[in-house]
Design a protein around this motif. Structure first.
Motif, short mmCIF file in Angstrom:
data_model
loop_
_atom_site.label_atom_id
_atom_site.label_comp_id
_atom_site.label_asym_id
_atom_site.label_seq_id
_atom_site.Cartn_x
_atom_site.Cartn_y
_atom_site.Cartn_z
N ILE A 57 25.71 -56.33 9.82
CA ILE A 57 26.82 -55.38 9.92
C ILE A 57 26.83 -54.44 8.73
O ILE A 57 26.99 -53.22 8.85
CB ILE A 57 28.16 -56.13 10.04
N PHE A 58 26.62 -55.01 7.55
CA PHE A 58 26.54 -54.16 6.36
C PHE A 58 25.59 -54.81 5.36
O PHE A 58 25.72 -55.98 5.02
CB PHE A 58 27.92 -53.97 5.70
N ASN A 59 24.63 -54.01 4.93
CA ASN A 59 23.73 -54.41 3.86
C ASN A 59 23.27 -53.13 3.17
O ASN A 59 22.52 -52.34 3.74
CB ASN A 59 22.52 -55.19 4.41
N GLY A 60 23.74 -52.92 1.96
CA GLY A 60 23.46 -51.67 1.25
C GLY A 60 21.98 -51.38 1.10
O GLY A 60 21.52 -50.27 1.34
N GLN A 61 21.22 -52.40 0.72
CA GLN A 61 19.79 -52.19 0.51
C GLN A 61 19.08 -51.80 1.81
O GLN A 61 18.18 -50.97 1.81
CB GLN A 61 19.16 -53.46 -0.05
N ALA A 62 19.50 -52.42 2.93
CA ALA A 62 18.86 -52.12 4.21
C ALA A 62 19.11 -50.68 4.63
O ALA A 62 18.19 -49.97 5.08
CB ALA A 62 19.37 -53.08 5.29
N PHE A 63 20.37 -50.22 4.49
CA PHE A 63 20.69 -48.86 4.89
C PHE A 63 20.03 -47.83 3.98
O PHE A 63 19.57 -46.78 4.44
CB PHE A 63 22.21 -48.66 4.91
N VAL A 64 19.97 -48.11 2.69
CA VAL A 64 19.27 -47.21 1.78
C VAL A 64 17.77 -47.20 2.09
O VAL A 64 17.10 -46.18 2.01
CB VAL A 64 19.52 -47.62 0.31
N GLY A 65 17.26 -48.36 2.50
CA GLY A 65 15.83 -48.46 2.80
C GLY A 65 15.40 -47.58 3.96
O GLY A 65 14.27 -47.10 3.99
N ILE A 66 16.31 -47.34 4.92
CA ILE A 66 15.96 -46.49 6.06
C ILE A 66 15.69 -45.07 5.60
O ILE A 66 14.66 -44.46 5.92
CB ILE A 66 17.08 -46.53 7.11
N SER A 67 16.61 -44.50 4.84
CA SER A 67 16.40 -43.14 4.34
C SER A 67 15.25 -43.08 3.35
O SER A 67 14.53 -42.08 3.28
CB SER A 67 17.69 -42.62 3.69
N THR A 68 15.05 -44.16 2.59
CA THR A 68 13.94 -44.19 1.66
C THR A 68 12.60 -44.17 2.38
O THR A 68 11.66 -43.50 1.95
CB THR A 68 14.03 -45.44 0.77
N SER A 69 12.51 -44.88 3.49
CA SER A 69 11.24 -44.91 4.23
C SER A 69 10.89 -43.53 4.79
O SER A 69 9.72 -43.15 4.81
CB SER A 69 11.34 -45.93 5.38
N SER A 70 11.90 -42.77 5.20
CA SER A 70 11.64 -41.42 5.68
C SER A 70 11.11 -40.54 4.55
O SER A 70 10.20 -39.73 4.75
CB SER A 70 12.91 -40.82 6.27
N LEU A 71 11.71 -40.69 3.37
CA LEU A 71 11.22 -39.94 2.21
C LEU A 71 9.80 -40.37 1.84
O LEU A 71 8.97 -39.55 1.44
CB LEU A 71 12.14 -40.16 1.01
N TYR A 72 9.53 -41.66 1.98
CA TYR A 72 8.18 -42.15 1.67
C TYR A 72 7.16 -41.51 2.61
O TYR A 72 6.06 -41.12 2.18
CB TYR A 72 8.14 -43.67 1.79
N LYS A 73 7.51 -41.40 3.89
CA LYS A 73 6.61 -40.75 4.83
C LYS A 73 6.41 -39.29 4.46
O LYS A 73 5.29 -38.76 4.52
CB LYS A 73 7.18 -40.85 6.25
N ALA A 74 7.50 -38.62 4.04
CA ALA A 74 7.36 -37.22 3.62
C ALA A 74 6.46 -37.11 2.40
O ALA A 74 5.66 -36.17 2.29
CB ALA A 74 8.75 -36.64 3.31
N ALA A 75 6.57 -38.07 1.48
CA ALA A 75 5.70 -38.06 0.29
C ALA A 75 4.24 -38.21 0.68
O ALA A 75 3.36 -37.54 0.13
CB ALA A 75 6.12 -39.15 -0.68
N GLN A 76 3.96 -39.10 1.64
CA GLN A 76 2.58 -39.28 2.07
C GLN A 76 2.05 -38.04 2.80
O GLN A 76 0.88 -37.69 2.65
CB GLN A 76 2.48 -40.51 2.99
N SER A 77 2.92 -37.37 3.54
CA SER A 77 2.51 -36.13 4.22
C SER A 77 2.19 -35.05 3.20
O SER A 77 1.21 -34.30 3.35
CB SER A 77 3.61 -35.66 5.17
N GLU A 78 3.02 -34.97 2.15
CA GLU A 78 2.73 -34.00 1.09
C GLU A 78 1.47 -34.40 0.32
O GLU A 78 0.73 -33.54 -0.15
CB GLU A 78 3.92 -33.89 0.13
N GLY A 79 1.25 -35.69 0.20
CA GLY A 79 0.00 -36.15 -0.42
C GLY A 79 -1.21 -35.71 0.39
O GLY A 79 -2.24 -35.33 -0.16
N LEU A 80 -1.08 -35.77 1.72
CA LEU A 80 -2.15 -35.28 2.59
C LEU A 80 -2.37 -33.79 2.39
O LEU A 80 -3.51 -33.32 2.33
CB LEU A 80 -1.80 -35.57 4.05
#
Length: 504
Positions: free
Chosen positions: A137-160
């Motif tokens: 129902i609520f887990n701060g780390q889990a919810f932050v991790g979702i947005s973080t994973s999207s940023l991580y994908k963007a970082a890898q795309s910029e790395g490409l």
């Protein structure tokens, strides 16, 4: 035992199939690059070399794998907040019914209180099974991790993007190295041909009694001195070709020729007058050239460069990490629903018994967990994340300064090429005219062999100087394009690269 062996064999087959598919895909990409070279009409152009490098270079492939890995990490992050459903089923066969000892007074009020009576509890067959659903129902780390994973994908795309920009620039530089190596071979060969022609004419003059034999001997010595220089130039060309093939991700033992003539390339003309230089001019003109840097151009360069964009996203990732560490102070709330069936029966087992031997139970639970004290670990993690964010800010600042310096250096090299271009061209024309005149004078008996040698040396220096000037310009323009983050073929081809190269 038999099903387990079947499972192992199946997993092994799947792994081997996946590995063979990956290898075959990589071989297909390499074969396509080789086929393009073999189908090229005599020589490969610079745009073809760039496209093969983007499709076949190992670093680009690794960057693509990082992007695809980021896709799976996004899915993993979402799995932390999605429901988790599990099922279980257990069967227990009591070969001997468990026995417990109970005081005799439990069954007989008049019995001996110190005497224990063995009593068997249980049945022959026991079944248990059900489903459990768990929902965060609520887990701060889990919810932050979702947005973080999207940023991580963007970082890898910029790395490409950054990798592709670097590979295109590296390919251009390697291609230009082959062109200048071609010029060195051509110039040495031309010098050799001139000396041989001069020897032929001098021998005729010697036979006619116009010069002595020593003049012929001098030219033959000069010829023998030129031959090792030509050999060295040819080996330098082979090394340049191997470097280009390696950058393109192709076997270095392939035979490769490139299109382009530095001695006929006009660096200031908008179009190429020669067919073989059209691809060079197209790549050269792909990115607009502005030799007056201002804050607007620098800011756009900062926004377009893949390496700087990666640093910016890494700072955002670090800010997410700080939020994730702070969320460890917050409670976590989890809801669980449990549906269970149990059955007991004697004698021959019947799956989960009959209706009279089976029972069902349901539970629902909400759990709240609040971390109160965990030492100084959480606070230290927050401080570390903040320090690393400041370090990334310093890295970005230094990278921007480096980018500004790279732009300025490339601009200065281009300006230098523009300023010396007319002088180099005039020196080449004059040297050619001087050599032609000296040769005619010598053939007419009015000049000396030394005049011809001096004129030939001046012509060679003029040809080398002009070709080197063009090479310096093209190399500086390639570095300029990378410095401003506008590298040809990257922006328009980066999506097609992702779709065409399949490495799974």
């Amino acid at each position: 035992m038999y099903p387990a062996n079947i499972l192992k064999i199946g997993l092994t087959f799947v792994l081997l199939l996946s590995l063979s598919t990956t290898v075959m895909a990589q071989q297909d990409v390499s074969q396509s690059g080789i086929q393009k070279i073999e189908e090229a009409p005599g020589a490969i152009s610079i745009d073809q070399a760039i496209q093969i490098a983007l499709a076949n270079n190992t670093e680009v492939k690794r960057s693509l794998l990082s992007v695809r890995d980021a896709d799976q990490q996004v899915r993993t992050a979402w799995s932390n907040v999605l429901p988790e459903v599990t099922s279980s089923a257990n069967y227990t066969r009591n070969l001997e019914i468990p026995v417990n000892f109970i005081p005799e007074v439990v069954f007989n009020p008049n019995g001996d209180p110190d005497k224990l009576v063995p009593v068997a509890f249980g049945t022959d067959n026991n079944w248990q099974g059900g489903f459990t659903i768990s929902q965060t129902i609520f887990n701060g780390q889990a919810f932050v991790g979702i947005s973080t994973s999207s940023l991580y994908k963007a970082a890898q795309s910029e790395g490409l993007r950054a990798t592709a920009q670097g590979i295109v620039t590296q390919t251009r530089m390697a291609y230009y190295q082959v062109l200048i190596a071609n010029e060195q071979v051509r110039l040495q060969q031309s010098r050799l041909d001139r000396v041989r022609k001069n020897i032929k004419d001098t021998r005729k003059s010697f036979e006619q009694g116009l010069v002595d034999e020593y003049a012929v001997m001098q030219l033959e010595v000069q010829l023998e001195n030129i031959k090792p220089q030509l050999t060295s130039a040819k080996f330098s060309k082979k090394e340049a070709v191997r470097n280009l093939l390696d950058t393109m991700g192709l076997p270095v033992n392939l035979s490769l020729e490139v299109k382009g003539d530095l001695n006929s390339f006009n660096i200031q003309a908008p179009d190429a007058s020669e067919e073989e230089n059209k691809a060079l001019k197209k790549v050269d003109q792909a990115t607009p050239l502005s030799l007056e840097s201002d804050s607007t151009m620098l800011q756009r360069a900062f926004e377009m460069r893949g390496d700087l964009r990666v640093l910016d996203i890494r700072q955002q990732l670090q800010q997410k990490r700080i939020k994730a560490e702070k969320s460890k102070y917050l409670p976590s709330i989890v809801a669980n629903y449990n549906l269970q069936w149990s059955a007991s029966q004697a004698g021959t087992p019947v799956f989960f018994g009959t209706d009279q031997q089976r029972a069902r139970s349901q539970t629902f639970m909400v759990g709240v967990q609040l971390p109160i004290f965990q030492g100084f670990r959480r606070n230290a993690a927050i401080q570390q994340a903040q320090i690393q964010k400041k370090d990334l800010q310093l890295q970005e600042y230094q990278s921007q300064r480096n980018a500004e310096s790279e732009i300025t250096s490339a601009e200065e090299s281009i300006k230098e090429a523009f300023q010396v271009e007319s002088a180099r061209k005039r020196a080449l024309d004059l040297a050619q005219e001087g050599y032609d005149r000296a040769l005619k004078r010598y053939q007419a008996g009015l000049g000396s062999q030394q005049e011809v040698k001096d004129a030939e040396l001046q012509l060679r220096e003029a040809e080398v100087g002009y070709a080197q000037m063009v090479f310096n310009y093209l190399a500086a323009k390639a570095q300029y394009d990378q410095a401003v983050g506008q590298v040809p073929f990257v922006e328009e081809d980066i999506e097609s690269i992702k779709n065409k190269i399949e490495l799974e």
